[in-house]
Design a protein around this motif. Structure first.
Motif, mmCIF file in Angstrom:
data_model
loop_
_atom_site.group_PDB
_atom_site.id
_atom_site.type_symbol
_atom_site.label_atom_id
_atom_site.label_comp_id
_atom_site.label_asym_id
_atom_site.label_seq_id
_atom_site.Cartn_x
_atom_site.Cartn_y
_atom_site.Cartn_z
ATOM 1 N N ILE A 81 0.837 -1.203 0.000
ATOM 2 C CA ILE A 81 0.000 0.000 0.000
ATOM 3 C C ILE A 81 0.868 1.248 0.000
ATOM 4 C CG2 ILE A 81 -1.652 1.327 1.381
ATOM 5 C CD1 ILE A 81 -2.683 -1.366 2.423
ATOM 6 N N GLU A 82 0.441 2.207 -0.793
ATOM 7 C CA GLU A 82 1.011 3.555 -0.729
ATOM 8 C C GLU A 82 -0.145 4.516 -0.531
ATOM 9 O OE1 GLU A 82 4.137 6.540 -3.021
ATOM 10 O OE2 GLU A 82 3.512 4.649 -3.956
ATOM 11 N N ARG A 83 -0.148 5.181 0.606
ATOM 12 C CA ARG A 83 -1.224 6.106 0.957
ATOM 13 C C ARG A 83 -0.659 7.495 1.167
ATOM 14 N NH1 ARG A 83 -5.420 3.092 5.171
ATOM 15 N NH2 ARG A 83 -6.391 1.781 3.573
ATOM 16 N N TRP A 84 -1.430 8.487 0.722
ATOM 17 C CA TRP A 84 -1.004 9.852 0.983
ATOM 18 C C TRP A 84 -2.222 10.764 1.127
ATOM 19 C CZ3 TRP A 84 -0.815 7.392 -3.647
ATOM 20 C CH2 TRP A 84 -1.320 8.040 -4.778
ATOM 21 N N ASN A 85 -2.034 11.739 2.009
ATOM 22 C CA ASN A 85 -3.028 12.782 2.264
ATOM 23 C C ASN A 85 -2.423 14.125 1.918
ATOM 24 O OD1 ASN A 85 -3.494 10.495 4.267
ATOM 25 N ND2 ASN A 85 -5.396 11.623 4.510
ATOM 26 N N ASN A 86 -3.178 14.946 1.216
ATOM 27 C CA ASN A 86 -2.773 16.316 0.951
ATOM 28 C C ASN A 86 -3.874 17.261 1.413
ATOM 29 O OD1 ASN A 86 -0.277 15.763 -0.401
ATOM 30 N ND2 ASN A 86 -1.455 15.108 -2.185
ATOM 31 N N GLY A 87 -3.461 18.403 1.885
ATOM 32 C CA GLY A 87 -4.428 19.419 2.284
ATOM 33 C C GLY A 87 -3.932 20.802 1.935
ATOM 34 N N LEU A 88 -4.831 21.631 1.448
ATOM 35 C CA LEU A 88 -4.534 23.034 1.174
ATOM 36 C C LEU A 88 -5.603 23.885 1.840
ATOM 37 C CD1 LEU A 88 -3.647 22.836 -2.635
ATOM 38 C CD2 LEU A 88 -2.044 23.104 -0.728
ATOM 39 N N PHE A 89 -5.171 25.022 2.353
ATOM 40 C CA PHE A 89 -6.092 25.876 3.095
ATOM 41 C C PHE A 89 -5.711 27.326 2.871
ATOM 42 C CE2 PHE A 89 -8.726 27.389 6.432
ATOM 43 C CZ PHE A 89 -8.008 28.320 7.162
ATOM 44 N N GLY A 90 -6.700 28.160 2.660
ATOM 45 C CA GLY A 90 -6.457 29.594 2.523
ATOM 46 C C GLY A 90 -7.598 30.381 3.118
ATOM 47 N N GLY A 91 -7.281 31.530 3.680
ATOM 48 C CA GLY A 91 -8.319 32.367 4.271
ATOM 49 C C GLY A 91 -7.936 33.824 4.279
ATOM 50 N N ILE A 92 -8.933 34.686 4.096
ATOM 51 C CA ILE A 92 -8.758 36.136 4.167
ATOM 52 C C ILE A 92 -9.814 36.683 5.113
ATOM 53 C CG2 ILE A 92 -8.821 38.305 2.879
ATOM 54 C CD1 ILE A 92 -8.002 36.791 0.395
ATOM 55 N N GLU A 93 -9.401 37.552 6.007
ATOM 56 C CA GLU A 93 -10.343 38.176 6.935
ATOM 57 C C GLU A 93 -10.097 39.682 6.972
ATOM 58 O OE1 GLU A 93 -10.153 36.295 10.729
ATOM 59 O OE2 GLU A 93 -10.782 34.331 9.976
ATOM 60 N N TYR A 94 -11.194 40.427 7.044
ATOM 61 C CA TYR A 94 -11.100 41.897 7.072
ATOM 62 C C TYR A 94 -12.041 42.393 8.154
ATOM 63 C CZ TYR A 94 -11.401 46.767 5.536
ATOM 64 O OH TYR A 94 -11.384 48.144 5.476
ATOM 65 N N GLU A 95 -11.471 43.155 9.093
ATOM 66 C CA GLU A 95 -12.243 43.689 10.203
ATOM 67 C C GLU A 95 -11.910 45.176 10.356
ATOM 68 O OE1 GLU A 95 -13.514 42.092 14.600
ATOM 69 O OE2 GLU A 95 -11.399 42.003 14.060
ATOM 70 N N PRO A 96 -12.559 46.038 9.546
ATOM 71 C CA PRO A 96 -12.232 47.462 9.595
ATOM 72 C C PRO A 96 -12.610 48.114 10.917
ATOM 73 C CG PRO A 96 -14.168 47.085 8.257
ATOM 74 C CD PRO A 96 -13.620 45.741 8.588
ATOM 75 N N VAL A 97 -13.660 47.578 11.532
ATOM 76 C CA VAL A 97 -14.115 48.078 12.826
ATOM 77 C C VAL A 97 -14.292 46.883 13.739
ATOM 78 C CG1 VAL A 97 -15.935 49.323 14.045
ATOM 79 C CG2 VAL A 97 -15.309 50.005 11.716
#
Length: 887
Positions: free
Chosen positions: A264-280
């Motif tokens: 067996i050859e197993r692999w997990n990949n994950g990508l994550f991105g986020g943008i946050e804006y809090e002017p007040v």
């Protein structure tokens, strides 16, 4: 009678308490002012982000548990990094009453409180997710596709509040992703690791990176992770045992020995991105995107000694002497894939006057595919070996092979003992290809909005959710077969299964009695991929038949939900209750086939249900917290189980149907939870919790009368046919007690004050009753997956930059498959011992070493008793070494 009385009492209590909480505003307005009030940063439900030591992570988890209005258990961020856990299932298994289901030794599903995995629902950042597994047989969420490093914390809601979706009978798991505004400035966090598997010495490697930047109003985060391992899995199976004629019958025995090893050859990949804006402050908009995938490339080396097809001889449970036993080989280079694509945008708004509101729009796609191109062939005549076997150790039968000769016209055992099986003697002309395929795709659009207003001692909340999901797929299908060995030469592409045997012996840790060599599955797959298009062009194979119409399903479900909730703070008592209403509609279409004639059919259903809940948290003192809660929940049928597709025989009397059951009703439950939590000095905790669930319409497999017109076509009434499918049982009960202890021993003299302990133990019981069929009812049937005892224990030491932890997990026997009630497959208890070491070289770099499954656990399934094992599996220990960085 007692259970019925308790059930009715629980239902009455929940309804009355819900009505009472609605009247709380008048009481709350006249109540005296509280002596103290939580600081804003201590509000329950705020994200917990911890990057410190074990004790800091433990403190964050305990803090959130204490402040929560409902019964929860929390795994804070850094707790994940200090275990050798690559996915979120493994990390969650450290919490009370959580057990895991493993595949090839790797954690995949979780079972909370011993319940079937379908009874636990999942949210990501508060938005519900549905599971798609191999074949659509369950809605259980696959946690092995979500790398733990993408998460900031994981919260198990063991009692529900109205804003949580109702499809959670025992628990709801909220997986929380990172927020870039949690830390100002530029931050880089990650790890690099490399190691090996003990069995076969295959490599394993991991790496993760998270980069975030934020100022006072804007933040951005990007992250990714990768984990890969190459392993061997030793596997021994017995297809079935003869049925004994009596309780003392010892003449019955195994029908086959199934000898397997998987590369067996197993692999997990994950990508994550986020943008946050809090002017007040208090006004935030954000967007997030997540991609996760689980991949499994599997090479199968499998040989079955088909004992029940021997030419002659005797066999029983302990030993056998047989002549001319056919050996069947099965090989493949298969692929499993599970991918999740998640995109979300939202906004959060809050004011100093206590008004908060948030909106979330979410799209999620899950794509689960499997392709196992099986090549199968058997020996015949004198090529089928003769043998004796000894089952002194039922887990590892020892087989002695002999040559087979002709004695006149009959086969006889020769005098030559064989040290190995000649793998080039399979009957190539009879070699077949079995197209084993499955794919299920789910697309889901969700809109969720919540608003609340906090008054002096009262908080009023309301919200709604709309979810629109389409699900298209098929059960795991193995119907299409091509005679590749005989037809290859016909199209100019000869296929000889025996030509792929190598000179490399199996690297196995299990005794057998003779040796085997590996087959080059990759080369066999390449030859097969070249051959099949030629067979298709010649009209000898039709790939369109790989998935029968009866295995397919196409469904669309829409859920419109709304809730109202009141939270009243009356000095030391916090009451949170309300009601959730869900309108659920399902459009279900498929195809039935009878006498070769395919007929499209569809079925629709629409239900509206109320789900009241109430949670009471009483702070008896600075250290003692008491909780009591009640709720109603639901578990809806899986896609494959409820599919319309079926194979029908109209000529039988009565007619027979095999397929889905579109009339399958959801499982409903009423439940109560209670706990006593004593918070110890130094961020410690000792707690005891108890729960009870009364469940109606429990799912189980059976064959019984259809009882509806769902399979009818003009001129044919099939309501009286016998349907083999999933059905609803009657009353079910699940209950248990959980004990937990967390404590750092800071009261000990140095250097022992760096010691700490984290452990829990859960005792469970439960059963359900089937329907009464022809006057017969099975009562007290065990739930799938329920171990009556589960415990976890971790002893750690942390001081002067050194962090060391020894952890052990154990669960008792459990029922894995209902089978035919009494002949179901059970799983033997097992434990896993893990060790984690961390040394902080400085504030930036930490060296780590992880060792998992040091007990080299053997995973065993059995029929009736351990004297009749049906599967024995072992993957060995695994080791990882590397560095973590944080700057």
């Amino acid at each position: 009678m007692l259970h019925q009385l308790l059930a009715e009492s629980a239902r009455a209590t929940i309804v009355i308490a819900t009505l009472a909480i609605a009247a709380a505003p008048a009481l709350a307005q006249d109540a005296p002012q509280p002596a103290t009030e939580l600081a804003p940063e201590e509000a329950a439900g705020d994200a917990i982000v911890v990057t410190g030591m074990i004790a800091e992570a433990q403190a964050a988890s305990i803090r959130e548990k204490r402040l929560a209005p409902n019964l929860v258990d929390v795994a804070a961020a850094d707790a994940v990094g200090r275990f050798p856990d690559q996915n979120s299932a493994a990390a969650l298994s450290r919490l009370p009453a959580v057990a895991v289901q493993r595949d090839q030794g790797q954690e995949r599903y979780i079972q909370i409180r011993g319940a079937p995995n379908r009874w636990t629902s999942v949210m990501i950042d508060g938005v519900p997710m549905i599971g798609v597994d191999e074949g659509g047989d369950t809605r259980a969420f696959r946690f092995d596709a979500v790398p733990a490093v993408l998460l900031s914390s994981m919260v198990i809601n063991k009692s529900l509040t109205p804003e949580i979706p109702a499809d959670a009978i025992v628990a709801n798991v909220d997986l929380r992703t990172w927020s870039p505004l949690e830390r100002k400035g530029l931050h880089v966090v990650g790890d690099l690791g490399y190691g090996f598997m003990d069995l076969g010495k295959g490599e394993q490697r991991q790496g993760s990176l998270r980069v975030s930047w934020a100022n006072d109003s804007f933040g951005i985060v990007l992250g990714g992770s990768h984990y890969r391992r190459k392993q061997l899995t030793d596997n021994r199976e017995v297809g079935a045992y003869d049925a004994p004629s009596s309780a003392t019958d010892t003449t019955f025995g195994p029908t086959e020995f199934d000898i397997r090893q998987y590369e067996i050859e197993r692999w997990n990949n994950g990508l994550f991105g986020g943008i946050e804006y809090e002017p007040v402050a208090g006004q935030r908009i954000w967007a997030k995107a997540i991609f996760t995938e689980f991949n499994d490339d599997e090479q199968r080396n499998q040989y079955e000694l088909r004992l029940d097809r021997a030419a002659s001889g005797t066999r029983n449970l302990d030993s056998g002497s047989l002549v001319g036993v056919p050996m069947r080989g099965t090989f493949n280079y298969g692929e499993y894939r599970n991918r999740n694509y998640i995109g979300a945008i939202g906004g959060d708004y809050s004011t100093d006057s206590g008004l908060t509101a948030n909106v979330r729009l979410n799209y999620a796609r899950t794509d689960n595919t499997s392709y196992l191109p099986l090549v199968q062939s058997s020996t015949s005549g004198t090529n089928s070996p003769s043998l004796t076997y000894d089952r002194s150790n039922p887990l590892y039968p020892i087989v002695t092979l002999y040559n087979t000769v002709l004695n006149g016209a009959a086969l006889a055992r020769g005098t030559t003992q064989l040290s190995s099986f000649n793998q080039t003697t399979l009957n190539n002309a009879g070699t077949i290809y079995i197209a084993a395929r499955q794919r299920t795709v789910s697309d889901s659009y969700t809109v969720k909005a919540d608003i609340s207003q906090k008054f002096d001692r009262l908080t009023l909340s309301a919200g709604g959710m709309y979810a629109d999901r389409t699900i298209a797929g098929n059960n795991f299908s193995t119907a299409n077969v091509a005679a590749v060995g005989a037809l290859g030469a016909t199209v100019g592409q000869p296929f000889n299964v025996n030509s792929f045997v190598t000179d490399t012996p199996w690297d196995t840790g299990m005794p057998l009695g003779f040796t085997l060599n590996y087959v080059d599955n990759r080369a066999m797959r390449a030859a097969l991929d070249t051959l099949l298009p030629k067979l298709t062009a010649a009209g000898l194979y039709n790939p369109a038949n790989d998935v029968p119409l009866t295995d397919r399903y196409n469904q669309r479900e829409k859920t419109l939900a709304g809730y109202v909730m009141v939270s009243a703070d009356m000095d030391n008592l916090l009451l949170t209750g309300g009601v959730r209403v869900e309108h659920y509609r399902l459009n279900n279409s498929g195809t039935v086939v009878s006498a070769g004639i395919a007929t499209p059919l569809s079925a629709s259903r629409s239900t509206t249900d109320l789900f009241p809940s109430i949670n009471a948290r009483f702070t008896a003192s600075d250290d003692l917290v008491l909780r009591l809660s009640g709720q109603r929940g639901v578990s809806r049928p899986a896609y494959g189980a409820i599919r319309v597709g079926a194979s029908i025989n109209d000529t039988n009397s009565p007619g027979t149907i095999t397929g889905g059951n579109p009339g399958l009703a959801p499982e409903y439950t009423w439940g109560v939870d209670g706990s006593v939590e004593y918070y110890l000095p130094g961020n410690g905790l000792i707690s005891i919790a108890a729960f009870h669930r009364w469940v109606d319409n429990v799912f189980y497999q059976n064959a019984q009368v259809v009882g509806s017109d769902v399979f009818d076509v003009p001129g044919i009434d099939r309501s009286g046919y016998l349907l083999t499918s999933t059905f609803n049982g009657q009353n079910g009960r699940l209950y248990g007690v959980e004990l937990a202890l967390q404590q750092q021993f800071t009261f000990l003299p140095g250097p022992l004050d760096g010691l700490g302990f984290q452990g829990n133990i859960t005792f469970l019981d439960g059963q359900f009753d089937t329907q009464v069929i022809n006057g017969v009812q099975n009562k007290g049937v065990a739930f799938q997956g329920m171990s009556d005892t589960i415990w976890n224990a971790s002893l750690y030491y942390e001081k002067h930059g050194l962090s060391a932890r020894v952890s052990y997990q154990w669960r008792s026997d459990w029922l894995d498959s209902l089978g035919g009630f009494g002949s179901g497959e059970s799983r033997k208890s097992y434990g896993n011992l893990d060790v984690s070491l961390r040394y902080a070289v400085n504030d930036t770099f930490t060296l780590f070493a992880d060792a998992a499954n040091l007990t080299n656990e053997t995973y065993v399934a059995y029929q009736d008793t351990l004297a009749q094992p049906t599967e024995v599996e072992q993957i060995g220990s695994r080791y990882m070494f590397g560095v973590r960085f944080n700057f």
